[in-house]
Design a protein around this motif. Structure first.
Motif, PDB file in Angstrom:
ATOM      1  N   VAL A  27      -2.415   0.231   8.456  1.00  0.00           N
ATOM      2  CA  VAL A  27      -1.439   0.885   7.580  1.00  0.00           C
ATOM      3  C   VAL A  27      -0.648   1.934   8.354  1.00  0.00           C
ATOM      4  O   VAL A  27       0.589   2.018   8.247  1.00  0.00           O
ATOM      5  CB  VAL A  27      -2.144   1.526   6.363  1.00  0.00           C
ATOM      6  N   MET A  43       0.092  -3.168   2.669  1.00  0.00           N
ATOM      7  CA  MET A  43      -0.939  -2.648   1.781  1.00  0.00           C
ATOM      8  C   MET A  43      -1.314  -3.684   0.727  1.00  0.00           C
ATOM      9  O   MET A  43      -2.491  -3.836   0.381  1.00  0.00           O
ATOM     10  CB  MET A  43      -0.455  -1.353   1.133  1.00  0.00           C
ATOM     11  N   PHE A 164      -4.920   4.346   1.536  1.00  0.00           N
ATOM     12  CA  PHE A 164      -3.797   3.654   2.165  1.00  0.00           C
ATOM     13  C   PHE A 164      -2.548   4.523   2.123  1.00  0.00           C
ATOM     14  O   PHE A 164      -1.809   4.635   3.103  1.00  0.00           O
ATOM     15  CB  PHE A 164      -3.512   2.327   1.458  1.00  0.00           C
TER      16      PHE A 164
END
Length: 207
Positions: A27, A43, A164
């Motif tokens: 990420v 994601m 994330f």
């Protein structure tokens, strides 16, 4: 599932998800290279992998892998190979030399970002070990299975999405610091080495 069991599960997941691993590193790298907004596609791929592994575990994949060592070995080596490939890509990622600017990265399609995220998630040793070894421990066989699975899976997804987002925003801030080519090269080598390390961890893991 008792409330104290759920709190124990949430605490464990929160700490496990916060620990830097292939998913979080992916990420951050995509946020630096593609921007925070486009990283949502990566994601989404990672979240799909999470959901797939958790449901597969609930469907009995964990027991199947334990009963069939050969199948587990095949999946493990595939995951190792994918993580090593990501490490090689990071090491070989080009940077400009001379003016100190980062060589622009090609704008990847949403589909490519999603599929790379999916592959990264499915090869993540932390996720595989969690889904096959830890998740089943929180299932109370004396209570409705479907309800417990929905609660545990939903809690996991929310916590993962939170981290994330944290790593994506962190990558956006880090991209400014990485403007000089020497820093970008150092970041590529460090992230590549970390992917190699994750591959080694998966290779040595035992469920």
């Amino acid at each position: 599932m008792a409330m104290k069991t759920w709190w124990l599960y949430v605490t464990a997941v929160f700490l496990i998800a916060a620990t830097p691993g292939p998913n979080m590193l992916h990420v951050m790298v995509q946020s630096i290279q593609q921007g925070a907004r486009r990283t949502t596609a990566s994601m989404a791929g990672l979240m799909t992998a999470n959901l797939t592994c958790l449901i597969a575990s609930a469907a009995g994949l964990g027991a199947l892998l334990k009963a069939s060592p050969m199948l587990f070995e095949v999946l493990r080596y595939v995951g190792v190979g994918y993580l090593v490939w990501l490490g090689i890509k990071a090491w070989r990622a080009p940077v400009s030399s001379g003016d100190g600017a980062i060589e622009p990265h090609a704008r990847r399609s949403i589909r490519a970002l999603y599929l790379t995220g999916l592959g990264t998630g499915l090869s993540n040793p932390k996720l595989i070990l969690f889904a096959t070894a830890l998740l089943p421990q929180f299932i109370d066989t004396g209570r409705p299975f479907g309800t417990q699975l929905a609660i545990l899976t939903g809690s996991f997804m929310v916590i993962e999405l939170f981290w994330f987002s944290v790593y994506a925003l962190g990558g956006r801030s880090l991209s400014h610091w990485l403007a000089p080519a020497n820093r970008k090269l150092l970041f590529n080598r460090v992230s590549g080495t970390l992917f190699f390390g994750f591959g080694a961890a998966l290779l040595g893991s035992k469920v």
